[in-house]
Design a protein around this motif. Structure first.
Motif, short mmCIF file in Angstrom:
data_model
loop_
_atom_site.label_atom_id
_atom_site.label_comp_id
_atom_site.label_asym_id
_atom_site.label_seq_id
_atom_site.Cartn_x
_atom_site.Cartn_y
_atom_site.Cartn_z
N MET A 78 0.86 -1.18 0.00
CA MET A 78 0.00 0.00 0.00
C MET A 78 0.90 1.23 0.00
SD MET A 78 -3.23 0.91 0.06
CE MET A 78 -4.06 -0.52 0.73
N VAL A 79 0.79 2.05 -1.05
CA VAL A 79 1.65 3.23 -1.20
C VAL A 79 0.77 4.47 -1.20
CG1 VAL A 79 3.38 4.37 -2.62
CG2 VAL A 79 3.27 1.87 -2.58
N CYS A 80 1.00 5.35 -0.21
CA CYS A 80 0.28 6.62 -0.14
C CYS A 80 1.14 7.70 -0.78
CB CYS A 80 -0.02 6.97 1.32
SG CYS A 80 -1.03 8.45 1.50
N ALA A 81 0.71 8.19 -1.95
CA ALA A 81 1.52 9.12 -2.74
C ALA A 81 0.69 10.31 -3.19
CB ALA A 81 2.11 8.39 -3.95
N PRO A 82 0.55 11.34 -2.34
CA PRO A 82 -0.24 12.52 -2.72
C PRO A 82 0.38 13.33 -3.84
CG PRO A 82 0.08 12.36 -0.33
CD PRO A 82 1.00 11.38 -0.96
N GLU A 83 1.75 13.42 -3.87
CA GLU A 83 2.40 14.30 -4.83
C GLU A 83 3.26 13.58 -5.85
OE1 GLU A 83 4.29 17.89 -3.42
OE2 GLU A 83 3.32 17.65 -1.46
N HIS A 84 3.84 12.45 -5.49
CA HIS A 84 4.84 11.82 -6.35
C HIS A 84 4.44 10.40 -6.72
CE1 HIS A 84 6.96 14.98 -3.99
NE2 HIS A 84 7.43 15.29 -5.20
N ALA A 85 3.20 10.27 -7.15
CA ALA A 85 2.70 8.95 -7.55
C ALA A 85 3.47 8.39 -8.74
CB ALA A 85 1.21 9.02 -7.86
N ASP A 86 3.93 9.29 -9.62
CA ASP A 86 4.65 8.82 -10.79
C ASP A 86 5.96 8.14 -10.39
OD1 ASP A 86 5.56 11.24 -9.83
OD2 ASP A 86 6.24 11.95 -11.79
N VAL A 87 6.68 8.73 -9.43
CA VAL A 87 7.96 8.17 -9.00
C VAL A 87 7.74 6.87 -8.23
CG1 VAL A 87 10.03 8.53 -7.61
CG2 VAL A 87 9.03 10.44 -8.91
N LEU A 88 6.89 6.91 -7.21
CA LEU A 88 6.70 5.74 -6.37
C LEU A 88 5.99 4.62 -7.12
CD1 LEU A 88 5.82 7.39 -2.94
CD2 LEU A 88 7.95 6.27 -3.60
N ARG B 28 4.80 -8.51 -9.73
CA ARG B 28 4.66 -9.93 -10.04
C ARG B 28 4.26 -10.73 -8.82
NH1 ARG B 28 9.40 -14.21 -11.13
NH2 ARG B 28 9.25 -14.18 -8.87
N ASP B 29 4.82 -10.36 -7.66
CA ASP B 29 4.61 -11.16 -6.44
C ASP B 29 3.64 -10.53 -5.46
OD1 ASP B 29 6.45 -13.14 -7.26
OD2 ASP B 29 8.11 -11.87 -6.64
N TYR B 30 3.36 -9.25 -5.62
CA TYR B 30 2.45 -8.55 -4.70
C TYR B 30 1.47 -7.71 -5.51
CZ TYR B 30 6.23 -9.48 -1.35
OH TYR B 30 7.19 -10.08 -0.57
N GLU B 31 0.32 -7.48 -4.93
CA GLU B 31 -0.60 -6.49 -5.49
C GLU B 31 -0.19 -5.14 -4.92
OE1 GLU B 31 -5.26 -5.04 -5.37
OE2 GLU B 31 -4.70 -7.03 -4.60
N VAL B 32 0.22 -4.22 -5.80
CA VAL B 32 0.67 -2.90 -5.37
C VAL B 32 -0.47 -1.90 -5.57
CG1 VAL B 32 2.35 -1.06 -5.71
CG2 VAL B 32 3.04 -3.45 -6.00
N ARG B 33 -0.89 -1.27 -4.49
CA ARG B 33 -1.97 -0.28 -4.57
C ARG B 33 -1.41 1.11 -4.32
NH1 ARG B 33 -7.49 -2.83 -1.86
NH2 ARG B 33 -7.38 -4.87 -2.90
N LEU B 34 -1.63 2.00 -5.27
CA LEU B 34 -1.19 3.39 -5.19
C LEU B 34 -2.39 4.25 -4.82
CD1 LEU B 34 1.64 4.61 -5.75
CD2 LEU B 34 0.78 5.29 -7.99
N VAL B 35 -2.33 4.92 -3.65
CA VAL B 35 -3.48 5.63 -3.11
C VAL B 35 -3.09 7.09 -2.87
CG1 VAL B 35 -5.20 5.65 -1.26
CG2 VAL B 35 -4.22 3.48 -2.02
N PRO B 36 -3.97 8.07 -3.18
CA PRO B 36 -3.57 9.48 -3.12
C PRO B 36 -3.62 10.12 -1.74
CG PRO B 36 -5.77 9.29 -4.03
CD PRO B 36 -5.27 7.88 -3.85
N THR B 37 -4.45 9.64 -0.80
CA THR B 37 -4.59 10.32 0.49
C THR B 37 -4.56 9.33 1.63
OG1 THR B 37 -6.99 10.18 0.65
CG2 THR B 37 -6.09 12.03 -0.61
N ALA B 38 -4.27 9.86 2.83
CA ALA B 38 -4.25 9.01 4.02
C ALA B 38 -5.63 8.44 4.32
CB ALA B 38 -3.73 9.81 5.21
N GLU B 39 -6.67 9.24 4.08
CA GLU B 39 -8.04 8.76 4.32
C GLU B 39 -8.37 7.59 3.41
OE1 GLU B 39 -7.12 11.83 3.82
OE2 GLU B 39 -7.64 12.91 5.65
N ASP B 40 -7.92 7.67 2.16
CA ASP B 40 -8.16 6.56 1.23
C ASP B 40 -7.41 5.30 1.65
OD1 ASP B 40 -9.83 8.11 -0.36
OD2 ASP B 40 -8.19 8.80 -1.65
N VAL B 41 -6.20 5.48 2.18
CA VAL B 41 -5.45 4.33 2.67
C VAL B 41 -6.21 3.65 3.80
CG1 VAL B 41 -3.36 3.59 3.90
CG2 VAL B 41 -3.19 5.19 1.99
N THR B 42 -6.72 4.43 4.74
CA THR B 42 -7.49 3.87 5.86
C THR B 42 -8.67 3.05 5.36
OG1 THR B 42 -6.85 5.73 7.28
CG2 THR B 42 -8.77 4.43 7.95
#
Length: 548
Positions: free
Chosen positions: A1-11, A20-34
């Motif tokens: 779970m990656v919380c990336a408000p500003e640098h989603a492109d980099v992360l 390949r081995d994990y489902e990677v979720r890119l989320v924009p805000t802390a509330e969305d991560v929760t």
């Protein structure tokens, strides 16, 4: 779970390599991560890692991690700070790291192949996989019809040895196949646990040491070419350091260990103050790395064999290390058997060892404490490390000590980390005097040291880390010990036992050619780094003793 408000492109790009081995979720805000975490938890999913930028709109990383930790307490927590703010935020981020609010703060990659960043990520994913997750590939399979003490002990041994393992019920597909193979190829009376290791013929493990002997063989199976230069008894930090330095400097070296490699230190879920490991390292990983290092230089390990006696050589003859599986003859011997946890001495609780009651950290048992109330008895670093690890699974963890607090016996970094952990509490001036349960631990009785008032508490696990008692019953009388049974060396040996008015060498005992290092030695520091240093320091003394 990656919380990336500003640098989603980099992360997003950096963590793409794990897709390949994990489902990677890119989320924009802390509330969305929760919200995502709650959904994952409710559907039975697992989250190995939480990664966030250091700047979160509307909240702070401290508050975010505290909230997320209550939802997924076993996840690793990482801050990836953008290079534009990394230096400015470093003092604050270091403070949070020291207090255990997260596992690492890293500089966000600025280009391709930032293996320093990904080395840290992989290291923490590996730690999560070995301490939390069920292994995807098991090299050892255990068939058992319940969590009996032997099965629990076998699992703990395999975990400490770094061997991926899984337990199967007898009526499962895997369990039935192993039982059938045992019946066809062995034909003996079936019992539990039934162990299948590395696709070898299954065997019934009547005791934990039987697993080590089946996998690693006996002293008689391994040629020691008559007489070796150095026999090390005990594979804790002192013994492992002696093995690495001894074999690397040309000494033929054999290590004999009764249990798992790593000794008491190998049970630690995370050692954070060992030199050179800024993110910490588990005792198991440290021990297995040292073992592999020693093997690379030529050390031979005999695991699962308790030393029954040590017979000093006379008139220049080699010393004899005696085990039930054969003897090792050696020109010099290092006693590095460390210490064992003292027994509580409460019969009803002793009867439940392996069934909710555990001596030591028992990392494998921590997974079974999910949602339980757990008590840790002891005030040393091992107890603190066990409490921190258990807090990732248990509903509550209470440290019980006879002292008023932990300041006299535990490192400050652990006390700080536990103070900020809402799951952990400390109950001072208290001791455990009773307990019981139907088949496994269900309750304990605590007693106030001052008033002697007793309280009964419902608990799901009791972990006993009660202090040190040396492993010395096999040592001959010629080796001098103190009143508590610890081996005396150097100037600590009484003067009437010195030869020609001179004390033995610093780590040498009263028998020439027999040395002692680590926790078993009287006056030792009882720390992993100190034991490692002593083990390494023995090697030049051995060289001097063996010199013509």
């Amino acid at each position: 779970m990656v919380c990336a408000p500003e640098h989603a492109d980099v992360l997003g790009g950096e963590f793409g390599r794990y897709a390949r081995d994990y489902e990677v979720r890119l989320v924009p805000t802390a509330e969305d991560v929760t919200a995502e975490l709650q959904s994952i938890r409710d559907t039975g999913g697992r989250v190995p890692m939480l990664v966030t930028e250091s700047v979160l709109p509307g909240t702070t990383v401290y508050a975010a991690f505290q909230s997320w930790r209550t939802i997924v307490p076993t996840a690793k927590r990482i801050i990836a700070a953008h290079w534009s703010v990394f230096l400015d935020q470093a003092p604050t981020l270091r403070e949070g790291l020291a207090k255990g609010k997260y596992d690492a703060y890293l500089l966000m990659p600025r280009g391709v192949r930032d293996e320093e960043f990904h080395g840290a990520i992989v290291e923490m994913l590996s730690d999560w996989g070995s301490s939390v997750a069920t292994p995807e590939v098991d090299t050892v399979r255990i068939v058992a019809d319940g969590p009996d003490p032997v099965t629990v002990g076998v699992r703990d041994f395999l975990d400490r040895m770094g061997m991926p393992n899984r337990t199967y019920p007898p009526d499962s597909e895997v369990g039935q196949a192993i039982v059938a193979r045992f019946a066809d190829e062995v034909g003996d009376e079936l019992g539990w646990p039934l162990v299948s290791a590395y696709d070898r013929v299954p065997f019934v493990a009547r005791e934990v040491s039987a697993v080590a002997r089946q996998i690693y063989g006996t002293p008689a199976d391994i040629s020691t070419e008559g007489v070796v230069d150095l026999a090390v008894v005990g594979a804790g930090p002192a013994g492992l350091a002696a093995a690495v330095y001894g074999s690397s400097e040309g000494l033929s070296t054999v290590v004999v260990e009764a249990e798992a490699i790593g000794g008491q230190a190998g049970t630690s879920s995370m050692i954070r103050n060992y030199l050179g490991f800024p993110r910490g390292i588990s005792g198991m990983r440290l021990a297995q790395r040292a073992r592999n290092q020693a093997i690379r230089f030529g050390t031979r390990f005999l695991t699962g064999w308790r030393v029954d006696a040590l017979e000093p050589g006379a008139d220049g003859e080699p010393h004899r290390v005696v085990t039930a599986g054969g003897d090792v003859h050696s020109r010099s011997v290092l006693i590095a058997t460390g210490v064992a946890y003292r027994r509580l001495g409460v019969p009803p609780l002793e009867a439940l060892v392996g069934a909710g009651v555990h001596y030591g950290a028992a990392v494998s048992a921590a997974r079974e404490m999910e949602g339980q109330d757990v008590v840790v008895v002891g005030g040393g670093n091992s107890a603190g490390q066990a409490a921190v690890h258990l807090s990732r699974f248990a509903r509550s963890v209470t440290i019980v000590v006879r002292r008023a607090g932990l300041e006299e016996s535990m490192s400050a970094y652990l006390i700080r980390e536990m103070a900020l952990n809402p799951v952990i509490s400390v109950r001072g001036r208290t001791e455990v005097v009773g307990g019981g349960g139907e088949g496994r631990l269900e309750w304990i009785v605590e007693c106030d040291v001052d008033t002697r008032e007793q309280t009964r508490r419902h608990v799901g696990g009791l972990f006993l880390l009660l202090g040190a008692a040396p492993h010395c019953d096999w040592i001959p009388p010629a080796v001098c010990r103190d009143d508590d049974g610890f081996v005396l060396t150097g100037r600590d040996i009484p003067q009437h036992l010195w030869v020609a008015g001179r004390p033995p060498a610093n780590l040498e005992t009263t028998v020439p050619g027999i040395f002692a290092a680590g926790d078993v030695r009287g006056g030792s520091m009882k720390r992993v780094a100190a034991a490692s240093g002593e083990g390494a320091s023995v090697v030049p003394l051995v060289h001097a003793y063996l010199a013509p």
